[in-house]
Design an enzyme around this catalytic site. Structure first.
Site, mmCIF file in Angstrom:
data_model
loop_
_atom_site.group_PDB
_atom_site.id
_atom_site.type_symbol
_atom_site.label_atom_id
_atom_site.label_comp_id
_atom_site.label_asym_id
_atom_site.label_seq_id
_atom_site.Cartn_x
_atom_site.Cartn_y
_atom_site.Cartn_z
ATOM 1 N N GLN A 57 27.983 -24.904 -90.693
ATOM 2 C CA GLN A 57 29.153 -25.771 -90.778
ATOM 3 C C GLN A 57 29.169 -26.583 -92.071
ATOM 4 O O GLN A 57 29.805 -27.636 -92.139
ATOM 5 C CB GLN A 57 29.204 -26.716 -89.574
ATOM 6 C CG GLN A 57 29.429 -25.984 -88.262
ATOM 7 C CD GLN A 57 29.605 -26.950 -87.105
ATOM 8 O OE1 GLN A 57 30.624 -27.640 -87.009
ATOM 9 N NE2 GLN A 57 28.625 -27.030 -86.241
ATOM 10 N N LYS A 73 24.414 -31.653 -80.617
ATOM 11 C CA LYS A 73 23.691 -32.392 -81.655
ATOM 12 C C LYS A 73 24.075 -33.868 -81.671
ATOM 13 O O LYS A 73 23.224 -34.749 -81.686
ATOM 14 C CB LYS A 73 23.976 -31.786 -83.040
ATOM 15 C CG LYS A 73 23.438 -30.383 -83.231
ATOM 16 C CD LYS A 73 23.695 -29.872 -84.636
ATOM 17 C CE LYS A 73 25.174 -29.704 -84.970
ATOM 18 N NZ LYS A 73 25.885 -28.760 -84.113
ATOM 19 N N THR A 74 25.384 -34.104 -81.668
ATOM 20 C CA THR A 74 25.835 -35.485 -81.735
ATOM 21 C C THR A 74 25.445 -36.224 -80.454
ATOM 22 O O THR A 74 25.044 -37.385 -80.481
ATOM 23 C CB THR A 74 27.357 -35.523 -81.963
ATOM 24 O OG1 THR A 74 27.653 -34.801 -83.156
ATOM 25 C CG2 THR A 74 27.859 -36.947 -82.115
ATOM 26 N N ARG A 84 36.102 -25.523 -82.528
ATOM 27 C CA ARG A 84 36.673 -26.793 -82.037
ATOM 28 C C ARG A 84 37.287 -26.606 -80.652
ATOM 29 O O ARG A 84 37.552 -27.554 -79.933
ATOM 30 C CB ARG A 84 37.770 -27.337 -82.981
ATOM 31 C CG ARG A 84 37.348 -27.723 -84.376
ATOM 32 C CD ARG A 84 36.152 -28.602 -84.405
ATOM 33 N NE ARG A 84 34.945 -27.809 -84.623
ATOM 34 C CZ ARG A 84 33.711 -28.249 -84.386
ATOM 35 N NH1 ARG A 84 33.513 -29.459 -83.925
ATOM 36 N NH2 ARG A 84 32.661 -27.467 -84.603
ATOM 37 N N ASP A 93 23.933 -37.767 -88.739
ATOM 38 C CA ASP A 93 24.697 -36.642 -88.168
ATOM 39 C C ASP A 93 25.298 -35.819 -89.317
ATOM 40 O O ASP A 93 25.456 -36.334 -90.427
ATOM 41 C CB ASP A 93 25.822 -37.196 -87.278
ATOM 42 C CG ASP A 93 26.312 -36.154 -86.267
ATOM 43 O OD1 ASP A 93 25.819 -35.010 -86.285
ATOM 44 O OD2 ASP A 93 27.206 -36.484 -85.452
ATOM 45 N N GLU A 94 25.637 -34.556 -89.059
ATOM 46 C CA GLU A 94 26.261 -33.688 -90.069
ATOM 47 C C GLU A 94 25.444 -33.669 -91.353
ATOM 48 O O GLU A 94 25.986 -33.747 -92.463
ATOM 49 C CB GLU A 94 27.698 -34.163 -90.378
ATOM 50 C CG GLU A 94 28.600 -34.299 -89.156
ATOM 51 C CD GLU A 94 29.205 -32.986 -88.680
ATOM 52 O OE1 GLU A 94 28.915 -31.930 -89.292
ATOM 53 O OE2 GLU A 94 29.947 -33.008 -87.689
HETATM 54 P P1 ATP Z 1 29.401 -29.910 -83.601
HETATM 55 O O1 ATP Z 1 28.485 -28.928 -84.250
HETATM 56 O O2 ATP Z 1 30.772 -29.383 -83.474
HETATM 57 O O3 ATP Z 1 29.313 -31.261 -84.216
HETATM 58 P P2 ATP Z 1 27.587 -30.821 -81.560
HETATM 59 O O4 ATP Z 1 26.420 -29.917 -81.644
HETATM 60 O O5 ATP Z 1 27.470 -32.140 -82.174
HETATM 61 O O6 ATP Z 1 28.875 -30.053 -82.095
HETATM 62 P P3 ATP Z 1 28.431 -32.245 -79.219
HETATM 63 O O7 ATP Z 1 29.744 -32.667 -79.723
HETATM 64 O O8 ATP Z 1 27.331 -33.245 -79.135
HETATM 65 O O9 ATP Z 1 27.933 -30.954 -80.026
HETATM 66 O O10 ATP Z 1 28.576 -31.576 -77.789
HETATM 67 C C1 ATP Z 1 29.571 -30.596 -77.526
HETATM 68 C C2 ATP Z 1 30.104 -30.764 -76.121
HETATM 69 O O11 ATP Z 1 29.132 -30.352 -75.173
HETATM 70 C C3 ATP Z 1 30.443 -32.182 -75.781
HETATM 71 O O12 ATP Z 1 31.591 -32.198 -74.966
HETATM 72 C C4 ATP Z 1 29.224 -32.655 -75.029
HETATM 73 O O13 ATP Z 1 29.526 -33.717 -74.151
HETATM 74 C C5 ATP Z 1 28.847 -31.405 -74.258
HETATM 75 N N1 ATP Z 1 27.402 -31.323 -73.919
HETATM 76 C C6 ATP Z 1 26.374 -31.381 -74.777
HETATM 77 N N2 ATP Z 1 25.199 -31.228 -74.125
HETATM 78 C C7 ATP Z 1 25.486 -31.109 -72.821
HETATM 79 C C8 ATP Z 1 24.698 -30.921 -71.616
HETATM 80 N N3 ATP Z 1 23.382 -30.852 -71.660
HETATM 81 N N4 ATP Z 1 25.372 -30.825 -70.463
HETATM 82 C C9 ATP Z 1 26.721 -30.878 -70.411
HETATM 83 N N5 ATP Z 1 27.522 -31.039 -71.497
HETATM 84 C C10 ATP Z 1 26.915 -31.157 -72.677
HETATM 85 MG MG MG Z 2 28.529 -33.058 -83.761
#
Ligand code: ATP
Ligand code: MG
Length: 767
Positions: free
Chosen positions: A251, A35-36, A650, A220-221
């Site tokens: 979350q 997402k981020t 995490r 975000d969040e």
């Molecule tokens: P959270 O819910 O904990 O905030 P999130 O959904 O925001 O998580 P991110 O932090 O953006 O997730 O991504 C999680 C991990 O996966 C990061 O290390 C990111 O670089 C990696 N990632 C995300 N998308 C891809 C992709 N398409 N290919 C490879 N790695 C990815």
């Molecule tokens: Mg995130």
């Protein structure tokens, strides 16, 4: 232009979100699904492909640290640089707005921020001033109530207290507190948001300016926004702004602070044509870790329901360690970390996550003992330490004499013979005159008769000292600053709002609103020395005197490294104002600025959004996590479970979970059972690190299926036996573990419920 770098590392759903055509979007997805990452790439896409100028973009993150990380990532995605782009927390952004539009917001130019601790002291004084009983109206709860009202956008006059006497009194406290803040030019955290929201509503020209400027809002969040933040976004978006919000209902962990997860669905109703994009692939964790997280969160009702899978490897099983006590727990964790580092792992890959700040101490002790570098994120916060706040209170007073919170703090630290009686006289006068403490002191000195000569001299000396210090800090005149007379200075506090949005941020003011003859570090050093604060702490006989002086020195160092950000400059802040605001706003985030190679310690709440190769989830015990207050309330329990989900997710490669069988809490030794959340993880995913000596009954589903041991012969009781206890009454022994003097018995008491007792001290009589 080749923009493939923006999309090639994305999956289809992520790409759809990043490249979406104009409109409103909700990206709803589980932990670690990107997402981020999508939000960050979306900003890059808007700028590089849609040609949206950076200044038209507003990105909101949950912490200042997340904002810093996002900006750093964006620097790699936007070749022209992120100048002009606004990235920050709701509070940070609201603060900047208010600095810029202090006049329209009805604030004094030099307003200061009141942190949570100062706010509570202020409420305490208000409660006393109203002649109310502190036991009936604890300042902490009153402050909490005031903040919740503010978070709902309510002023005292908007609250329907009806006939309820307690509510009526609380409204009265709120009103008096508000008056006190206004007189003192102080703004608490919730007030930042509320004021900024009122600024939108009451000043259409200001609102229009920002609606035209920030046409792209990315948040975000989103699941942890409160009512006011949501209203804020709605007003700002107006009819033309485009919103892109990302979040995960699983979350949502700030309900206790007023966050409303309902905003996620409300968003779809309020923003016409809003589309939902779901991401389902997790890129962060091994499949074992992900399965564990999924099976915990599945126990919650009221979910929006999302799938989450990973193509990642299975990984190792989750290690579970049942420690004897909290020291044994810390020993185990630090040993694992040392092993990892010895095998050439980085200390910074390891995170210790706990439910409450107080748990960090044991880990810190062991880390220090073994010379492992670490950083506590949150917890003991630099800017919240007493000596730091003492020093800053002097600076605040030089910036604004009416800052009562600073006045109360500075006036007698170090002691200068101004006693409580004197202060009471001044407080009463301030209340009577509706003035600040400073003004009340002045009027007492000129015409008052209540203070004796000695007391008068003491307060007079204090006022003189502050005035002299302020003079020493005084800004140089424009001529001295080297600007020609009559130079056409840009005035950052009153931009021409009716003009179209500027193509770029206004030109920076050299040195902000007031360059001083002394540098910021010199000012702080001056304040610490001239006020006698350093001497006071040097001679201080209470513990830690040395570290207090070191902290004061560190404050000078921090100040000498401090630089105005482009946003501060845009808001027209002086170095001192920016520094004081920084101290108040960043305080809650602790020392998380630099990410050296050290072990990371933080609460589960502050771990949101982050990831680490190795995670230690510690203290998984009933009554601690889930917390005691949550176990009887289904809503709270679900929030705790989401917190467990956040914690588990995490971890990237390895997860360790620990719990202690006995723990000192609030000064007493408590026996505790493993957290129910541990029991919610399928046993096949767990790996018990050390089998226990003797366990009579499986403590959590399916594990430890060893035969029930017979109790030691010297104990006068057996499993299943009825017993009586002088305080808990009658009950039945249902399980036992350990041996000899360390045997622990679990007794189901008829009226007192289930308890663990150390047999040697149990005072049980067989019946
Ligand atoms: P959270 O819910 O904990 O905030 P999130 O959904 O925001 O998580 P991110 O932090 O953006 O997730 O991504 C999680 C991990 O996966 C990061 O290390 C990111 O670089 C990696 N990632 C995300 N998308 C891809 C992709 N398409 N290919 C490879 N790695 C990815
Ligand atoms: Mg995130």
């Amino acid at each position: 232009m080749d923009v493939s770098y923006l999309i090639e590392s994305l999956n289809d759903a992520q790409r759809e979100a990043v490249c979406a055509s104009p409109g409103h979007y909700l990206v709803l997805a589980g932990a670690g699904s990107g997402k981020t990452r999508v939000l960050t790439h979306r900003i890059g896409w808007l700028n590089q492909v849609e040609r949206v100028p950076t200044w038209a973009i507003l990105a909101v993150t949950f912490t200042n640290k997340a904002a810093g990380e996002m900006r750093a990532r964006l620097d790699n995605l936007i070749p022209g640089g992120t100048q002009g782009l606004t990235v920050g927390t709701f509070h940070g952004i609201a603060h900047r707005l208010l600095r810029r539009h202090w006049r329209e917001a009805g604030l004094p130019e030099s307003f200061q921020i009141l942190d949570a601790d100062d706010q509570q002291r202020m409420v305490k004084r208000v409660v006393a001033g109203l002649g109310l009983d502190e036991a009936r109206f604890p300042p902490r709860q009153a402050a909490w109530q005031i903040n919740s009202w503010k978070d709902e956008g309510k002023r005292p006059e908007n609250i329907e207290a009806g006939q309820h006497p307690v509510t009526r009194t609380l409204v009265q406290i709120y009103q008096a507190y508000e008056d006190a803040c206004r007189r003192a030019g102080l703004v608490d955290f919730a007030e930042l948001l509320l004021r900024a929201h009122e600024l939108w509503l009451k000043q259409p020209a200001v609102l229009e300016h920002y609606q035209q400027r920030w046409r792209y809002l990315l948040i975000d969040e989103f699941q942890d926004t409160n009512a006011l933040q949501y209203a804020w976004i709605r007003v700002l978006a107006g009819r033309t702004g485009q919103t892109f919000v990302v979040g995960d209902d699983d979350q949502a962990i700030y309900g206790w602070r007023g966050a409303k997860v309902e905003n996620v669905q409300q968003f779809l109703r309020d923003f016409p044509g809003a589309r939902t994009i779901k991401l389902e692939q997790n890129y962060r964790s091994t499949s074992t870790i992900l399965k564990a997280a999924n099976s915990v969160i599945e126990r919650n009702g009221h979910r929006l329901g999302k799938q989450l899978w990973t193509a990642g490897e299975e990984g190792e099983r989750i290690a579970v360690y049942a420690a004897y006590n909290e020291q044994d727990e810390a020993r185990f964790v630090i040993e694992r970390i040392r092993e990892y580092v010895a095998e050439h792992g980085d200390a910074k890959d390891c995170a210790i996550l706990y439910r409450s700040n107080a748990q960090s101490r044991n880990f810190e002790e062991q880390l220090i003992q073994h010379d492992v570098p670490y950083r506590v994120y949150g917890g003991l916060r630099f800017f919240e330490r007493a000596e730091i706040k003492d020093a800053l209170s002097y600076l605040r007073l030089t910036a604004n004499r009416h800052d009562d919170a600073a006045f109360e703090r500075a006036v007698n630290t170090p002691p200068r013979g101004i006693g409580d009686r004197t202060l009471d006289v001044l407080r009463r006068r301030a209340r009577g005159e509706g003035s600040s403490m400073w003004e009340a002191t002045l009027s007492e000195l000129t015409g008052g008769t209540e203070l004796a000569g000695r007391a008068k001299n003491a307060v007079k000396a204090f006022l003189t000292m502050i005035d002299e210090m302020a003079r020493a800090f005084q800004p140089l005149s424009p001529r001295e600053r080297g600007w020609g007379e009559g130079a056409n200075l840009p005035n950052a506090t009153t931009p021409n709002l009716l003009a179209p949005p500027e193509p770029s941020p206004p030109a920076p003011l050299p040195g902000g609103e007031g360059s001083s003859a002394l540098s910021l570090a010199e000012q702080i050093d001056h304040a610490i020395t001239q006020t006698g604060l350093r001497d006071f702490y040097e001679k201080d006989s209470r513990g830690n005197a040395e570290s207090r002086v070191e902290n004061l020195d560190e404050l000078v160092n921090v100040a000498s490294r401090f630089e105005l950000t482009p946003d501060d400059i845009e808001a027209g802040l002086s170095e001192l104002s920016a520094f004081l605001s920084h101290a108040a706003l960043e305080a809650g985030e602790g020392q998380g600025e630099s990410w050296d190679n050290c072990v990371q310690l933080m609460t589960l709440h502050s771990a949101k959004g982050l990831e680490f190769p190795l995670v230690f989830l510690v203290g998984l015990e009933e009554g601690l996590f889930p917390s005691q207050r949550s176990v009887e309330d289904e809503g709270r329990l679900e929030e705790e479970r989401r917190l467990a989900y956040v914690g588990i997710t995490r971890a990237r490669q390895r997860l360790f979970i620990t719990h202690a069988e006995s723990r000192r809490m609030h000064g007493t030794e408590m026996l505790s059972r493993p957290s129910r959340f541990l029991g919610e993880v399928p046993p096949s995913l767990l790996d018990e690190v050390r089998p226990r000596v003797q366990v009579s009954r499986p403590l959590y589903a399916g594990r430890f299926a060893e035969p029930a041991p017979s109790l030691q012969e010297d104990l006068p009781v057996k499993l299943g036996q009825r017993v009586s206890h002088p305080s808990f009454g009658e009950g039945v022994i249902v399980s036992a573990e350990g041996s000899g003097a360390h045997t622990r018995l679990q007794v189901n008491f008829e009226s007192a419920g289930s308890k663990w007792l150390v047999a040697a001290y149990a005072k049980l009589t067989p019946l």
